[in-house]
Design an enzyme around this catalytic site. Structure first.
Site, PDB file in Angstrom:
ATOM      1  N   LEU A 108      13.033  -9.389  -9.660  1.00  0.00           N
ATOM      2  CA  LEU A 108      14.236  -9.554 -10.487  1.00  0.00           C
ATOM      3  C   LEU A 108      13.949  -9.478 -11.980  1.00  0.00           C
ATOM      4  O   LEU A 108      14.854  -9.225 -12.778  1.00  0.00           O
ATOM      5  CB  LEU A 108      14.915 -10.881 -10.144  1.00  0.00           C
ATOM      6  CG  LEU A 108      15.657 -10.866  -8.801  1.00  0.00           C
ATOM      7  CD1 LEU A 108      15.739 -12.265  -8.214  1.00  0.00           C
ATOM      8  CD2 LEU A 108      17.043 -10.270  -8.950  1.00  0.00           C
ATOM      9  N   TYR A 142       9.973 -23.030 -18.339  1.00  0.00           N
ATOM     10  CA  TYR A 142      10.963 -23.313 -17.293  1.00  0.00           C
ATOM     11  C   TYR A 142      12.092 -24.164 -17.874  1.00  0.00           C
ATOM     12  O   TYR A 142      13.276 -23.887 -17.639  1.00  0.00           O
ATOM     13  CB  TYR A 142      10.270 -24.038 -16.140  1.00  0.00           C
ATOM     14  CG  TYR A 142      11.158 -24.417 -14.976  1.00  0.00           C
ATOM     15  CD1 TYR A 142      11.598 -23.453 -14.075  1.00  0.00           C
ATOM     16  CD2 TYR A 142      11.535 -25.740 -14.763  1.00  0.00           C
ATOM     17  CE1 TYR A 142      12.393 -23.804 -12.984  1.00  0.00           C
ATOM     18  CE2 TYR A 142      12.327 -26.096 -13.682  1.00  0.00           C
ATOM     19  CZ  TYR A 142      12.744 -25.131 -12.797  1.00  0.00           C
ATOM     20  OH  TYR A 142      13.523 -25.481 -11.725  1.00  0.00           O
ATOM     21  N   LYS A 159      15.966 -23.055 -18.083  1.00  0.00           N
ATOM     22  CA  LYS A 159      17.001 -23.836 -17.399  1.00  0.00           C
ATOM     23  C   LYS A 159      18.053 -24.335 -18.395  1.00  0.00           C
ATOM     24  O   LYS A 159      19.235 -24.397 -18.086  1.00  0.00           O
ATOM     25  CB  LYS A 159      16.371 -25.004 -16.628  1.00  0.00           C
ATOM     26  CG  LYS A 159      15.532 -24.543 -15.438  1.00  0.00           C
ATOM     27  CD  LYS A 159      16.420 -23.885 -14.404  1.00  0.00           C
ATOM     28  CE  LYS A 159      15.711 -23.087 -13.368  1.00  0.00           C
ATOM     29  NZ  LYS A 159      16.566 -22.233 -12.555  1.00  0.00           N
ATOM     30  N   ALA A 207      18.278 -31.598  -8.388  1.00  0.00           N
ATOM     31  CA  ALA A 207      17.209 -32.473  -8.882  1.00  0.00           C
ATOM     32  C   ALA A 207      16.018 -32.401  -7.939  1.00  0.00           C
ATOM     33  O   ALA A 207      14.978 -31.833  -8.275  1.00  0.00           O
ATOM     34  CB  ALA A 207      17.715 -33.900  -9.029  1.00  0.00           C
TER      35      ALA A 207
END
Ligand code: NAP
Length: 261
Positions: free
Chosen positions: A65, A155, A159, A186
């Site tokens: 991707l 990361y 996010k 979570a």
């Protein structure tokens, strides 16, 4: 509740393992057509075969991707094959531990590319179809965007950006009535989570029990089915007036009082 998803077409990135697998299964069970975009061949073959044997619809496209050309191909093939696209589930990603001390600028950017770029690319390429269908976008972000974790700068940045893009796209796409929402998982047991527990800790069972003990509701992790049920609702017309939202199905892990027993 009938979610009215029959024969609607959803691209699910990373849709044959973990949370993505849960979403693919839920969408297929609702009569929708999930199009899985992933690099996981074995898992995709197995899942699609199983769904087809049950009379459900799904197919997959294999690729990386982070490559823009693959994102374009996924959208083009989904549209050509089904004549429509009703939604994008941006889900593929990995907490790869590129931190300040244990990373470098090149690794940081490579991780951003793998965790963020394709969220934009899939929606960008699918936009003409989403405009026609008044479709929906769902970004799978993470609690890390709100809480931090330590040692995972790239990361966390990806996010956090996904949350910002959820609001930004919800605003930009208002005129087309395309809704955009985010789910922040979570603690969900998935192949990726299992690998992290098994490699990062000497006693993974103890660590797992320790984490579960801190989750207020039920002292257990959220299941991928619980994430998927919320995902299907957010993608459906039943949530027709919900956009720009960040939803946190985590058993109260982030927001409830730690003093609760
Ligand atoms: P997972 O078990 O690793 O499943 C993700 C799938 O996506 C795998 O098949 C993976 O392939 C594929 N994938 C990842 N990056 C890709 C790329 N660049 N190109 C093509 N395929 C790619 O992960 P998960 O735990 O379900 O996580 C799914 C999402 O939820 C991620 O965005 C993650 O950040 C988020 N999340 C998960 C948790 C949790 O507790 N599990 C918590 C917070 C947020 P490979 O197997 O080859 O890597």
């Amino acid at each position: 509740m009938d979610l009215q998803l029959k024969d609607k077409v959803f691209i699910v990135s990373g849709g044959s393992k973990g949370i993505g697998e849960g979403i693919t299964r839920e969408l297929a069970a609702e009569g929708a057509i999930p199009v899985i975009a992933t690099r996981s061949q074995g898992a995709s073959e197995k899942l699609v075969e199983e769904l087809k044997a049950k009379g459900l619809k799904a197919h997959y496209l294999l690729g990386e991707l982070a490559e823009e050309a693959f994102c374009r191909k996924v959208v083009e093939e989904a549209a050509e094959r089904h004549g429509r696209i009703d939604g994008i589930v941006n889900n593929a990603g990995a907490n790869d531990g590129i931190g300040l001390e244990n990373g470098n600028p090149a690794k940081f950017m490579a991780s951003i590319h793998k965790n963020l770029q394709h969220y934009y690319s899939l929606v960008h390429f699918a936009l003409p179809y989403l405009k026609k269908s008044k479709g929906a976008v769902l970004n799978i972000s993470s609690k890390v965007a709100l809480t931090g974790q330590g040692s995972t700068s790239a990361y966390a940045a990806a996010k956090g950006a996904q949350l910002a893009l959820t609001r930004e796209w919800a605003a930009e796409l208002l005129p087309y009535e395309i809704r955009v929402n985010a789910i922040l998982p979570a603690e969900v047991m998935t192949p990726l989570y299992r690998k992290w527990l098994d490699t990062a800790f000497e006693r993974p069972e103890e660590k797992e029990a320790d984490i579960c003990a801190k989750i207020p509701l039920g002292k257990r992790m959220t299941t991928k089915e619980e994430i998927a049920a919320l995902a299907a609702f957010l993608l459906s017309g039943r949530s027709a007036h919900t956009t720009g939202q960040w939803l946190i199905p985590d058993g109260g892990y982030i927001h409830l009082d730690r003093a609760l027993t």
